[in-house]
Enzyme design. Sequence first.
Site, mmCIF file in Angstrom:
data_model
loop_
_atom_site.group_PDB
_atom_site.id
_atom_site.type_symbol
_atom_site.label_atom_id
_atom_site.label_comp_id
_atom_site.label_asym_id
_atom_site.label_seq_id
_atom_site.Cartn_x
_atom_site.Cartn_y
_atom_site.Cartn_z
ATOM 1 C CB SER A 101 -31.792 57.174 63.110
ATOM 2 O OG SER A 101 -31.483 57.646 64.334
HETATM 3 N N1 SAH Z 1 -35.426 61.880 65.609
HETATM 4 C C1 SAH Z 1 -34.439 62.869 64.875
HETATM 5 C C2 SAH Z 1 -33.122 62.436 65.163
HETATM 6 C C3 SAH Z 1 -32.252 63.532 65.484
HETATM 7 S S1 SAH Z 1 -30.830 63.059 66.434
HETATM 8 C C4 SAH Z 1 -34.731 62.891 63.398
HETATM 9 O O1 SAH Z 1 -35.570 62.221 62.994
HETATM 10 O O2 SAH Z 1 -34.023 63.745 62.897
HETATM 11 C C5 SAH Z 1 -30.966 63.109 68.104
HETATM 12 C C6 SAH Z 1 -31.501 64.705 68.651
HETATM 13 O O3 SAH Z 1 -31.541 64.621 69.866
HETATM 14 C C7 SAH Z 1 -30.525 65.822 68.166
HETATM 15 O O4 SAH Z 1 -31.167 66.696 67.135
HETATM 16 C C8 SAH Z 1 -30.070 66.500 69.356
HETATM 17 O O5 SAH Z 1 -29.771 67.957 69.429
HETATM 18 C C9 SAH Z 1 -31.193 66.201 70.217
HETATM 19 N N2 SAH Z 1 -31.027 66.109 71.551
HETATM 20 C C10 SAH Z 1 -30.068 65.576 72.415
HETATM 21 N N3 SAH Z 1 -30.081 65.970 73.889
HETATM 22 C C11 SAH Z 1 -31.664 66.329 74.074
HETATM 23 C C12 SAH Z 1 -32.132 66.735 74.938
HETATM 24 N N4 SAH Z 1 -31.728 66.562 76.297
HETATM 25 N N5 SAH Z 1 -33.451 67.278 74.808
HETATM 26 C C13 SAH Z 1 -34.109 67.183 73.584
HETATM 27 N N6 SAH Z 1 -33.295 67.000 72.383
HETATM 28 C C14 SAH Z 1 -32.138 66.518 72.737
#
Ligand code: SAH
Length: 257
Positions: A101
């Site tokens: 993000s």
């Molecule tokens: N906080 C992260 C943002 C990653 S984007 C950062 O700093 O990089 C959101 C992430 O959520 C993705 O990597 C995706 O694979 C994960 N995601 C989606 N659904 C999920 C679930 N049910 N459990 C765990 N992770 C999930």
Amino acid sequence: MTLPRAPRAARAPANARALSGARAPAPGRAATPSSAPSGLGLASDSARARMVLDLRKAGVRDPDVLAAMQAVPRHLFVEPALASRAYEDVALPIGHGQTISRPSTVARMLEIVLARLSREQRARARALEVGTGCGYQAALMAALVGEVISIERVRGLHDAARSNLRPLRVPNLRLMFGDGRLGAPSSAPFDAVVVAAAGDEIPDALLEQMAPGARLLAPVGDGVRQALHLVERSGDRTWELTVLDEARFVPLRSGTA
Ligand code: SAH
């Protein structure tokens, strides 16, 4: 420019050393660990200082959140080809169709989810992140609260986050591989929960794993319309919902990949 120096906590979080402190480094001192595999060094320090200035202009006020944004080297969490853009206020791809993000979104979410906790309470607090991605937000959270659990459902990202975080040595952060919609029951309750992906509702398990008075922040909606939802657990069986701004996050999926 000089950054505001966060006053010291009565008891600093255990990681304060590991991340070169979640505080503004002394002028001229690199915030990145000297062992960090980065050619950017001091240049990244000043790029981060500019980013923090922009965050302040955009209304982020929490001195500890700003200090953490200064301390955590975002360029180490994106692929080298994108490192030069790491301190722009943009979302960047992190592989597997996912994105990290914008810094302003991350800072605002952390500020809101921790707003009710004093510095002393933060030092003792336990937080949960759903969606580790590259590990950047998890590192920030670990700079702000006593203990962090972060769950990722994509094995490749879970592994990448682990290797991104290794040089930073963050002892109070535990990465888990699994479906974050189930939370981490054995580590609950949590004082703060941040969900980094948008579902059509907030999973019950996450609501149940909130401590009394805890805050949870999650984008809710589909691929077209999403809004950031803030939930506060106001009693044993009561939760209060406030719908905040529109949001744009990757989808919250079930199971693992
Ligand atoms: N906080 C992260 C943002 C990653 S984007 C950062 O700093 O990089 C959101 C992430 O959520 C993705 O990597 C995706 O694979 C994960 N995601 C989606 N659904 C999920 C679930 N049910 N459990 C765990 N992770 C999930």
